[in-house]
Design a protein around this motif. Structure first.
Motif, short mmCIF file in Angstrom:
data_model
loop_
_atom_site.label_atom_id
_atom_site.label_comp_id
_atom_site.label_asym_id
_atom_site.label_seq_id
_atom_site.Cartn_x
_atom_site.Cartn_y
_atom_site.Cartn_z
N GLU A 106 -1.08 0.77 9.75
CA GLU A 106 -1.74 -0.52 9.98
C GLU A 106 -3.24 -0.42 9.76
O GLU A 106 -3.85 -1.29 9.13
CB GLU A 106 -1.45 -1.02 11.39
CG GLU A 106 -2.04 -2.38 11.64
CD GLU A 106 -1.61 -2.99 12.97
OE1 GLU A 106 -1.75 -4.21 13.11
OE2 GLU A 106 -1.13 -2.25 13.85
N CYS A 109 -3.92 -0.46 6.09
CA CYS A 109 -3.74 -1.80 5.51
C CYS A 109 -4.97 -2.66 5.78
O CYS A 109 -5.47 -3.35 4.88
CB CYS A 109 -2.50 -2.48 6.09
SG CYS A 109 -0.93 -1.81 5.51
N LEU A 122 -3.56 -1.46 -0.78
CA LEU A 122 -2.59 -2.01 0.17
C LEU A 122 -1.17 -1.69 -0.28
O LEU A 122 -0.33 -1.27 0.52
CB LEU A 122 -2.77 -3.52 0.32
CG LEU A 122 -1.74 -4.21 1.20
CD1 LEU A 122 -1.80 -3.72 2.64
CD2 LEU A 122 -1.91 -5.72 1.16
N LEU A 126 1.84 0.34 1.54
CA LEU A 126 3.20 -0.19 1.74
C LEU A 126 4.25 0.77 1.20
O LEU A 126 5.33 0.91 1.78
CB LEU A 126 3.34 -1.58 1.09
CG LEU A 126 2.60 -2.71 1.80
CD1 LEU A 126 2.72 -4.01 1.01
CD2 LEU A 126 3.11 -2.89 3.22
N TYR A 158 2.35 -7.96 5.65
CA TYR A 158 1.52 -7.71 4.46
C TYR A 158 2.24 -8.07 3.17
O TYR A 158 1.63 -8.64 2.25
CB TYR A 158 1.02 -6.26 4.45
CG TYR A 158 -0.17 -6.08 5.36
CD1 TYR A 158 -1.43 -6.48 4.95
CD2 TYR A 158 -0.02 -5.56 6.64
CE1 TYR A 158 -2.53 -6.36 5.80
CE2 TYR A 158 -1.11 -5.42 7.48
CZ TYR A 158 -2.35 -5.83 7.06
OH TYR A 158 -3.45 -5.72 7.89
#
Length: 173
Positions: A106, A109, A122, A126, A158
């Motif tokens: 987190e 991100c 990002l 992921l 996200y």
């Protein structure tokens, strides 16, 4: 109400050459999706095109090629499979397991979004989350129920809310 934020995109290229009408290598979004252009081997789904574009920073040159679009298609499919698998992941009733660092994911991100909306970074985070999902699904790593919920919220938030991706109905041909 006026626009608060502007984003300027960089040049588009096709197979390394500037996209331009005079080059004959410009295509419309419709042609990209239908594949109805001589430079395209086939059409690509709207989500594949979106994911492909998100893999490059908005201020960087974006080079369209069949190979790059096909790689984006495979990457998107891998991400979507992991998102679907989240609900069936096994979780323990125990406290959080340290090898599943959801808070670290987190933080990364948030850092990527704070870095000038850095969607390529990002997406790489992921995919680290996808690795975690696959490791939990194959019982190499355990997660608690709370970690599972946090991971699902993070990935879905996200992928769907920030990146605007959607799960597409896939038809086998």
């Amino acid at each position: 109400q006026s626009v608060r934020d502007w984003m300027h995109g960089n040049m588009l290229t096709v197979n390394g050459r500037k996209m331009a009408k005079s080059e004959g290598n410009g295509f419309t979004p419709e042609e990209l999706i239908t594949g109805n252009h001589a430079l395209l081997e086939r059409g690509y789904s709207p989500m594949t095109v979106r994911f492909f574009m998100l893999q490059g920073h908005y201020a960087s040159t974006l080079d369209f090629s069949n190979e790059a679009l096909q790689a984006a298609e495979k990457g998107l499919e891998r991400l979507m499979k992991a998102l679907v698998a989240l609900d069936s992941l096994p979780a323990t009733a125990e406290q959080d397991h340290p090898e599943a660092d959801i808070q670290g994911l987190e933080s990364r991100c948030i850092e990527a979004m704070g870095d000038d909306f850095n969607t390529p970074i990002l997406i790489s985070v992921l995919f680290d989350a996808v690795k975690l999902v696959n490791n939990v699904a194959s019982s190499r790593i355990a997660i608690s129920a709370g970690q599972k919920d946090a991971l699902a919220g993070l990935m879905r938030g996200y992928a769907f809310d920030v990146l605007g991706l959607q799960i597409e109905t896939i038809t086998e041909s």
